[in-house]
Write a protein that holds these residues in place. Structure first.
Motif, mmCIF file in Angstrom:
data_model
loop_
_atom_site.group_PDB
_atom_site.id
_atom_site.type_symbol
_atom_site.label_atom_id
_atom_site.label_comp_id
_atom_site.label_asym_id
_atom_site.label_seq_id
_atom_site.Cartn_x
_atom_site.Cartn_y
_atom_site.Cartn_z
ATOM 1 N N SER A 19 0.702 -1.311 0.090
ATOM 2 C CA SER A 19 0.045 -0.072 0.117
ATOM 3 C C SER A 19 0.960 1.170 0.214
ATOM 4 O O SER A 19 0.670 2.221 -0.770
ATOM 5 C CB SER A 19 -0.977 -0.128 0.981
ATOM 6 O OG SER A 19 -1.557 1.107 1.293
ATOM 7 N N GLU A 20 1.920 1.247 0.791
ATOM 8 C CA GLU A 20 2.765 2.262 0.792
ATOM 9 C C GLU A 20 3.515 2.524 -0.432
ATOM 10 O O GLU A 20 3.873 3.839 -0.961
ATOM 11 C CB GLU A 20 3.947 2.364 1.884
ATOM 12 C CG GLU A 20 4.863 3.567 2.319
ATOM 13 C CD GLU A 20 5.606 3.313 3.632
ATOM 14 O OE1 GLU A 20 6.585 4.067 3.371
ATOM 15 O OE2 GLU A 20 5.420 2.309 4.310
ATOM 16 N N ALA A 21 4.030 1.410 -1.170
ATOM 17 C CA ALA A 21 4.580 1.596 -2.429
ATOM 18 C C ALA A 21 3.545 2.123 -3.538
ATOM 19 O O ALA A 21 3.855 2.923 -4.354
ATOM 20 C CB ALA A 21 5.206 0.185 -2.964
ATOM 21 N N PRO A 40 -0.916 0.595 8.249
ATOM 22 C CA PRO A 40 -1.942 0.445 7.155
ATOM 23 C C PRO A 40 -2.962 1.314 7.289
ATOM 24 O O PRO A 40 -3.587 1.654 6.315
ATOM 25 C CB PRO A 40 -2.440 -1.238 7.213
ATOM 26 C CG PRO A 40 -2.131 -1.444 8.666
ATOM 27 C CD PRO A 40 -0.470 -0.621 8.792
ATOM 28 N N LEU A 41 -3.432 1.781 8.548
ATOM 29 C CA LEU A 41 -4.556 2.738 8.780
ATOM 30 C C LEU A 41 -4.005 4.124 8.205
ATOM 31 O O LEU A 41 -4.737 4.873 7.729
ATOM 32 C CB LEU A 41 -4.674 2.677 10.275
ATOM 33 C CG LEU A 41 -6.123 3.551 10.591
ATOM 34 C CD1 LEU A 41 -7.297 2.904 9.984
ATOM 35 C CD2 LEU A 41 -6.193 3.374 11.987
ATOM 36 N N GLY A 42 -2.636 4.418 8.292
ATOM 37 C CA GLY A 42 -2.309 5.652 8.078
ATOM 38 C C GLY A 42 -2.537 5.723 6.396
ATOM 39 O O GLY A 42 -2.847 6.657 5.793
ATOM 40 N N SER A 43 -1.916 4.604 5.864
ATOM 41 C CA SER A 43 -2.037 4.546 4.308
ATOM 42 C C SER A 43 -3.439 4.767 4.003
ATOM 43 O O SER A 43 -3.572 5.191 2.775
ATOM 44 C CB SER A 43 -1.304 3.347 3.974
ATOM 45 O OG SER A 43 -0.006 3.132 4.000
ATOM 46 N N LEU A 44 -4.635 4.012 4.622
ATOM 47 C CA LEU A 44 -5.702 3.919 4.130
ATOM 48 C C LEU A 44 -6.383 5.379 4.318
ATOM 49 O O LEU A 44 -7.202 5.665 3.252
ATOM 50 C CB LEU A 44 -6.496 2.849 5.060
ATOM 51 C CG LEU A 44 -7.870 2.700 4.710
ATOM 52 C CD1 LEU A 44 -7.880 2.087 3.101
ATOM 53 C CD2 LEU A 44 -8.638 1.656 5.407
#
Length: 917
Positions: A597-599, A632-636
């Motif tokens: 997700s970050e990528a 993951p929550l930050g990316s979302l």
């Protein structure tokens, strides 16, 4: 009701009864396995005789009454008044007739009839023959093998004298019954007939099922029912009832029928059945015999009997419900005792731990130090086989064993936590308190204590983790020892992930494990120097079930690639997601999805970023993520915010997060994403507070390096939104002056904020450089923002043609990355229809000068793809792409890709499809 499935046998009995009425006496031995329908056929034959006016005499035999002299004979003649006197003398207490008919050979059941008994039986026989002259007589004896010896002798006496009388005797017995003198002499009588009841064939099963089901369904189920029942009628009927009730096989239906079958069998057979249920297979008959307490010959007979009644096929039960029903029929204590005996027997015979462990697990209370060793070895073997849940069950059983020192139990519990973490980190927390107590008592080895520290930190139990770390540091493990190396490696990992607990320990470059070296490079802003090592770690990654945190090296390697904007970071994530993990680990898949997700965010693929972040939170529940949920929550939050889904992003921000998350690197990602949400929803003060909080933490923790979160340029944007250009410029220049800011992304972000906040005349140069840098790292979202800034700048400078060119390119990229938050601004940009003619060479009309290969390369370049991505899509080399672009620039009279006419941007699918033309 007729037994359709036994039509042939019914017809045979009816024919024999008809002959009986004509004065031809017969004896029928109705043979079949338990549940084959013998008793039902006997009852129907008796009912037919009664309806035809016959005298019906019936007796049912059971093992409980086999020791009662003349018991069966008494049942037969209890309804015949004419023999009440003789019958009373036979059954009188202390009757000498019983002693006279005592078996000469109890083992064989042979009985000799004395003179007085012979006279009495002759009287009974005469009475019976006299009765048969008026009405045919039907004698039925069910399960004759359980009859008392005296009654059997009397039955033979009667049978020998009824061949020419209107008497029909029907006796039922099991096919597998032991041979006896009674059976031998009975079959020697000329008027005795054997009527066997074989198991039903598949065609007969189809006919049985077709009575209640559609023909097609009956034919479809017949094979399965035959496999599950072996053609046994009792089991078939239970299966049919189950199918009609639920469409499957029920423990209450089929399983109850199994127990009925089992209850009809002799004790040695049931003992073998129970042993087979525990062992699961009869492939070792000697082992089965020892566990059942019988000899090898009895095992062979028992298996044959179990097969004949439809319970066993080959070496195993026909269905697991059969096995479970046999086990459930045992008392819990007996079941446990049998399982422990089986486990000890397998251990004695040198069987592998994986074969023994299920018995110890099911016994629920392993016994002896040997069982703990077996369970621990089995757990490791289960991990090698990729079955972590089975490993957990083995380790939990080992903990229940009432043996072992505190250190041994702590080691088992430590391993249990490691395995649990692979597929559900939340379940590992229940063991942390006990294990922390063991560590404080010195019962946990340094390596396992360090692993416990990581587990505590994952759950946000920072104080306990810090206490154990201080203990290890104070103990000062011997230099160059394994414990010292592990502690130093942990310090470097802490400096990157949990900096508040880290103690910097300088070490010469190149020493330490790969994970520690990668973490050290990230902390010190030297990620670009570790790219080669990161690739090597990812290439060398293999099965790593024996590591406490098997995913850590790969995750740190991916972190290095992301921080350096390596073009293959996303590809590596995809490859690892496809490969999975040995053993399969939802935790590993979740963390990989978070990295993916970050990528995607760094490539401007907002839809992909949101999807991968959601997958990360689906692999393991957000509550199981512990402090790492910030990733993951930050990316979302960031992806949905940039997509313009503000309500959705706001909902994600309402999720509860551990307070200690903000003391970790994961908290930085969450804070930065929340700041971006505030900035894009019109709350610059709140955004600035979050960005500055990131900066304060990163400076205090010593990880104020590019690649973590771009707090300076984000804060500069917030200052610009608040109208403070001086503060924005100060932060941007500060970013440019930071050591290690030689990567494309941090420099591009600083140039953009400087340009937006600076004089209009200076903007094109800085924005053009920023655009080139973002193109280099492939970030389409940032390219859109810079193109929008360029469009605004050229519009203010009066160059509307260039403004519109950049707007069109930006609009095209919006559709590719899903940045709906930017589309409104771009589509509201003035698009004057009275555009001045484009310079010669810049119009799309000259696109006809391009070859097919040049057009495809140009189309992908205008769409925002990097040279490397174009090469991968068209299956050519990057240098070939550069050559094509050079010729395109010359033919169209432009200097670089940002000046290419946006009209060249045909769909990517069309461009790639043209490759095959």
């Amino acid at each position: 009701m007729n037994l359709v499935e036994r039509d042939e046998q019914e017809s045979e009995l009816e024919r024999i009864w008809s002959e009986c009425g004509a004065g031809k006496g017969s004896v029928v031995l109705l043979e079949g396995s338990g549940g084959s329908g013998k008793t039902e056929l006997l009852h129907q034959a008796a009912e037919r005789a009664r309806r035809g006016g016959g005298l019906v005499l019936h007796a049912g035999c059971s093992p409980a009454e086999s020791a009662l002299p003349f018991g069966v004979l008494g049942q037969l003649f209890s309804s015949v008044p004419a023999v009440e006197g003789p019958l009373a003398r036979l059954q009188a207490p202390n009757s000498p007739l019983a002693a006279e008919a005592a078996p000469h050979d109890p083992a064989r059941g042979a009985v000799a009839i004395g003179p007085q008994l012979a006279l009495l039986l002759n009287e009974v026989t005469a009475t019976l023959l006299e009765l048969s002259a008026a009405n045919p007589v039907f004698i039925g004896v069910d399960t004759v093998r359980h009859a008392d010896a005296q009654s059997l002798a009397c039955l033979l006496y009667l049978v020998r004298r009824t061949g020419a009388a209107r008497v029909m005797a029907v006796l039922t017995d099991d096919t597998a019954a032991h041979r006896s003198p009674f059976r031998t002499e009975l079959l020697d009588q000329p008027h005795t007939r054997r009527v066997p009841l074989a198991p039903l064939a598949e065609a007969e099963i189809t006919a049985l099922l077709a009575r209640q089901l559609e023909r097609d369904e009956a034919e479809r189920l017949a094979g399965e029912f035959h496999t599950l029942s072996g053609g046994n009628l009792l089991l078939l009927r239970a299966l049919l009832e189950d199918h009609l009730a639920c469409g499957g096989v029920r423990k209450d239906g089929y399983g109850r029928a199994v127990l009925r079958q089992l209850g009809r069998l002799e004790e040695p057979v049931t003992a073998v059945a129970r042993a087979l249920a525990v062992l699961g297979s009869a492939e070792a008959p000697d082992r089965l015999a020892r566990l059942a307490g019988v000899d090898d010959g009895a095992v062979e007979t028992a298996l044959r009997t179990l097969g004949s009644v439809g319970l066993v096929a080959g070496l195993t039960f026909r269905h697991d419900i059969v096995r479970q029903a046999v086990l459930d029929d045992l008392a819990p204590e007996d079941r446990t005792t049998l399982r422990l005996a089986a486990a000890a027997l397998l251990h004695e015979q040198g069987c592998p731990p994986r074969a023994i462990a299920p018995l110890l697990i099911e016994a629920d209370r392993p016994d002896g130090a040997w069982s703990v060793r077996v369970l621990s070895e089995a757990a490791e073997q289960e991990l090698l086989a990729g079955r972590p849940q089975h490993a957990v069950a083995a380790l939990e059983a080992a903990l229940r064993a009432p043996v072992g020192s505190g250190a041994e139990r702590a080691a088992i519990e430590s391993r249990l936590i490691q395995v649990r973490r692979l597929f559900d980190p939340a379940t590992a927390e229940r063991h942390l308190t006990a294990l922390t107590t063991a560590a404080r008592a010195g019962e946990l080895a340094p390596a396992r204590t360090l692993d416990l520290v990581r587990q505590l930190l994952w759950q946000g139990r920072t104080a306990e983790a810090g206490e154990l770390l201080d203990r290890l540091r104070t103990a000062r493990p011997e230099a160059h020892s394994e414990a010292a190396a592990l502690l130093e490696d942990t310090e470097k990992w802490l400096a990157w992930t949990h900096p508040t607990l880290a103690r910097r320990t300088p070490r010469p470059t190149g020493q330490g494990r790969p994970a520690a070296l990668l973490a050290d490079a990230l902390v010190n802003g030297r990620a670009h120097e570790a790219v080669g090592q990161a690739h090597q770690v990812l290439k060398d990654r293999g099965p790593s079930y024996d590591l406490s945190w098997p995913e850590e090296p790969a995750l740190l390697a991916l972190g290095v690639l992301l921080c350096t904007d390596s073009p293959d970071a996303a590809a590596w994530c995809d490859r690892l997601l496809r490969e999975g993990h040995t053993p399969y680990s939802p935790t590993w898949m979740a963390m990989l999805s978070a990295m993916r997700s970050e990528a995607a965010l760094r490539l401007g693929d907002l839809t992909g970023a949101a999807d991968h972040a959601q997958q990360a939170l689906n692999h393991i529940h957000p509550a199981a993520w512990g402090v790492a949920v910030g990733g993951p929550l930050g990316s979302l939050v960031l992806a949905t915010t940039r997509m313009g889904h503000y309500d959705e992003a706001g909902a994600y921000l309402t999720h509860a997060v551990p307070k200690h998350m903000f003391d970790t690197r994961y908290g930085l990602h969450y804070l930065h994403a929340r700041g971006q949400y505030h900035l894009l929803t019109g709350h610059p003060h709140a955004a600035l507070a979050d960005f500055l909080a990131c900066g304060d933490r990163m400076r205090a923790w010593g990880i104020d390096v590019p690649g973590v979160v771009p707090w300076r340029t984000s804060a500069a944007e917030a200052w610009l939104a608040l109208g403070n250009r001086e503060q924005a410029a100060r932060l941007s220049y500060d970013q440019l002056g930071r050591p290690g800011t030689n990567g494309a992304r941090p420099r591009a972000a600083a140039l953009r904020t400087l340009a937006v906040g600076g004089p209009v005349a200076r903007r094109p140069q800085m924005l053009s450089e920023a655009l080139d840098l973002y193109e280099r790292c492939g970030d389409r979202y940032e390219q859109i923002r810079v193109l929008g800034d360029l469009a605004t700048t050229y519009h203010e400078l009066g160059d509307n043609r260039r403004a519109r060119t950049h707007v069109r390119r930006a609009r095209h990229l919006v559709g590719m990355c899903g940045a709906a938050s930017l589309s409104e601004e771009l589509f509201s940009f003035p698009d004057d229809a009275e555009e001045q003619p484009s310079p010669a060479g810049a119009g799309f009309g000259d696109g006809a000068l391009l070859t097919g290969s040049e057009r495809r390369v140009a189309a992908l370049a205008v769409s925002g793809y990097t040279n490397r991505e174009i090469a991968a899509k068209l299956f050519i080399t990057p240098s070939t792409v550069e050559q094509h672009l050079t010729r395109v620039y010359r033919k169209l009279g432009v200097r670089c890709r940002k000046d290419l006419p946006v009209e060249l941007a045909t769909s990517v699918t069309e461009a790639v499809a043209g490759q095959g033309a």
